[in-house]
Design an enzyme around this catalytic site. Structure first.
Site, mmCIF file in Angstrom:
data_model
loop_
_atom_site.group_PDB
_atom_site.id
_atom_site.type_symbol
_atom_site.label_atom_id
_atom_site.label_comp_id
_atom_site.label_asym_id
_atom_site.label_seq_id
_atom_site.Cartn_x
_atom_site.Cartn_y
_atom_site.Cartn_z
ATOM 1 N N GLU A 60 -11.084 0.725 -3.407
ATOM 2 C CA GLU A 60 -10.448 1.051 -1.757
ATOM 3 C C GLU A 60 -9.197 1.801 -2.150
ATOM 4 O O GLU A 60 -8.754 2.324 -3.427
ATOM 5 C CB GLU A 60 -10.127 -0.334 -1.295
ATOM 6 C CG GLU A 60 -9.134 -1.312 -1.957
ATOM 7 C CD GLU A 60 -8.923 -2.810 -1.220
ATOM 8 O OE1 GLU A 60 -8.995 -2.586 0.037
ATOM 9 O OE2 GLU A 60 -8.306 -3.438 -2.001
ATOM 10 N N ASP A 115 0.697 -1.256 -0.031
ATOM 11 C CA ASP A 115 -0.037 -0.043 -0.035
ATOM 12 C C ASP A 115 0.965 1.154 -0.131
ATOM 13 O O ASP A 115 0.640 2.151 0.725
ATOM 14 C CB ASP A 115 -0.874 0.149 1.345
ATOM 15 C CG ASP A 115 -1.660 -1.331 1.321
ATOM 16 O OD1 ASP A 115 -2.460 -1.628 0.336
ATOM 17 O OD2 ASP A 115 -1.690 -1.808 2.380
#
Length: 501
Positions: free
Chosen positions: A178, A14
């Protein structure tokens, strides 16, 4: 100058990246591992060094024990009015903020911004004298996903103004959306986000002239004919002050190797950004295998996995799966690991595992250790750790030391002993590992120790939201004054020795 993807073959999940002047900074997920939220620096987006962590510890009592897969998820990093702000979501606690004016220095203690369960992936933007934060939802905590929401905060990200508002529902055209990142380019606000899931998804861009929408949607990167599955969550980076040149960084899930980081070219076409290799201006790009350095300098920066244990603290590559305690280790002629009491048999919940990420496709490890085991039940070892794990250890029983190989699994009750030696009378041991890449999801390895090779073939397993890790530990079944002193931990890349890699 040409680079090859992935630019970081290591588990920096991420990633979020920003440019401040001529410097680039990255943060990434750390989950339950501490220190938490790594901070990396680069001058060219290709060569990176690990410079710091945002969190010394996770400030919730339950993280004094191992909480696999919980903790710090998908942080964002932004620079505003001379300060670096890091927004960190904890899926069971809420969205928290840390700040600093020096990313190499001390970060502030976490402060809550939006408390509650089920929030993830927050990212702020400052516009029109206000600050807004976009975020996503964790289905396992809140009951739904595939939606994005925005709330307004004060300029210093200390308080929330009013309730959040759902601004996008991706169930039809961007399922599982997301990891949103906020940007402003020209007359539009943009949100870049992955959709479709980690292993088989794609990148989308949303745009609107208003923060709360309506938002248009465009797919901007897909796997195409590349070998890069996903491609997943990342960051759009301006390469100059006028926003004319951009690049995109994202992760790819490589199983036991973790979520490795790729660098893509990015091009603005008709007020949409297209990432990766472009076949036509209006079609999504696909990941590239190589490209030209976005900034034409080489620095030689890298993340060094080696530690000679000749200082008074662990190097930055080391993390533990729970908040650290002072009694676990000290430095005296090396890294002295104390045989602290741990009553469980399985290694899976041992908080004092000292571990680091895998950093090469093919590699070997040599960890030299001097033994001072005192009580029956004292133990020191070396592990390759994931959902399933194996480890080699020296354990004291009936007043003598023995070498053993064991394996176990997260959630298991007892670890299985696979092999054990005759009494081992040496006062030191070299733990050795050789690891070989077989495919993007398969890393095989074998241990050797005490001069004898253990030839069983093991497969490294990913952890809970992480790649496999390698590391060392000491523990005891009783209160003990035993210890083991590690003299070094040396990792050698063997990629050039392996044909067909």
């Amino acid at each position: 100058m040409q680079y090859t993807n992935p630019v970081i073959l290591s588990d920096y999940s991420d990633p979020d990246v920003i440019r401040v002047g001529d410097d680039y900074y990255m943060v990434a997920s750390s989950f339950n591992h501490v220190p938490g939220v790594p901070v990396l620096h680069s001058k060219n987006l290709v060569e990176w060094e690990l410079i710091n962590y945002v969190l010394d510890e996770i400030p919730f009592a339950r993280f004094d024990k191992v909480c696999h897969g919980h903790g710090a998820w998908a942080p964002s990093l932004r620079y505003h009015n001379g300060k670096f702000y890091c927004l960190i979501p904890f899926p069971d606690e809420g969205i928290f903020v840390a700040e600093t004016d020096d990313p190499y220095g001390k970060w502030s203690l976490l402060r809550p911004l939006l408390t509650g369960s089920g929030y993830e992936d927050p990212c702020p933007i400052w516009a029109d004298g206000k600050c807004y934060v976009v975020f996503a939802f964790v289905k396992s905590r809140i009951g739904f996903n595939s939606k994005l929401a925005v709330f307004e905060a004060d300029e210093e990200l200390k308080t929330v103004k009013g309730d959040y508002k759902i601004i996008y529902d991706g169930h039809d055209i961007a399922p599982k959306i997301e990891g949103p990142k906020f940007y402003k380019h020209g007359k539009y606000f943009y949100i870049l986000a992955p959709a479709g899931g980690v292993k088989t998804g794609w990148q989308v861009a949303l745009r609107s002239q208003k923060i709360y929408g309506d938002w248009e949607t465009k797919i901007i990167m897909v796997q195409g004919d590349s070998a890069v599955n996903g491609p997943h969550q990342g960051a759009l980076i301006d390469l100059d002050d006028d926003g004319g040149k951009s690049a995109f960084m994202h992760f790819q899930d490589m199983g036991a190797y973790g979520r490795v980081v790729h660098l893509q070219p990015a091009k603005w076409v008709n007020d949409w950004v297209i990432c990766g290799k472009m076949e036509e201006d209006n079609l999504p790009g696909s990941p590239v295998d190589f490209g030209e350095y976005p900034v034409a300098i080489e620095t030689g920066a890298r993340i060094d996995p080696n530690d000679e244990f000749d200082g008074n603290k662990l190097s930055l590559v080391w993390q533990t799966p729970a908040n650290r305690r002072a009694e676990w280790y000290t430095f005296k002629s090396g890294l002295r690991l104390n045989c602290c009491k741990f009553e469980e048999s399985a290694l899976s919940n041992l908080p004092q595992l000292i571990m680091q990420k895998v950093q090469y496709r093919n590699f070997s490890v040599n960890a030299k250790c001097r033994l001072n085991l005192v009580n029956d039940g004292d133990e020191v070892g070396f592990t390759v750790f994931g959902r399933e794990y194996a480890y080699v250890c020296v354990v004291r029983r009936d007043g003598q030391n023995y070498l053993e190989i064991r394996k176990g699994a997260i959630g298991g009750q007892e670890d299985e002993t696979l092999a054990k030696s005759q009494p081992y009378d040496e006062n030191s041991v070299n733990f050795r590992l050789s690891a070989k890449y077989e495919n993007p999801n398969l890393l095989t390895y074998k241990f050797s120790f005490g001069g004898s090779a253990f030839t069983h073939k093991f497969y490294a397993q990913r952890g809970v939201w992480t790649g496999a890790k390698i590391g060392i530990y000491a523990r005891s079944a009783t209160d003990s004054k035993g210890y083991a002193t590690f003299k070094h931990f040396r990792v050698t890349c063997t990629d050039n020795r392996i044909k067909g890699d």
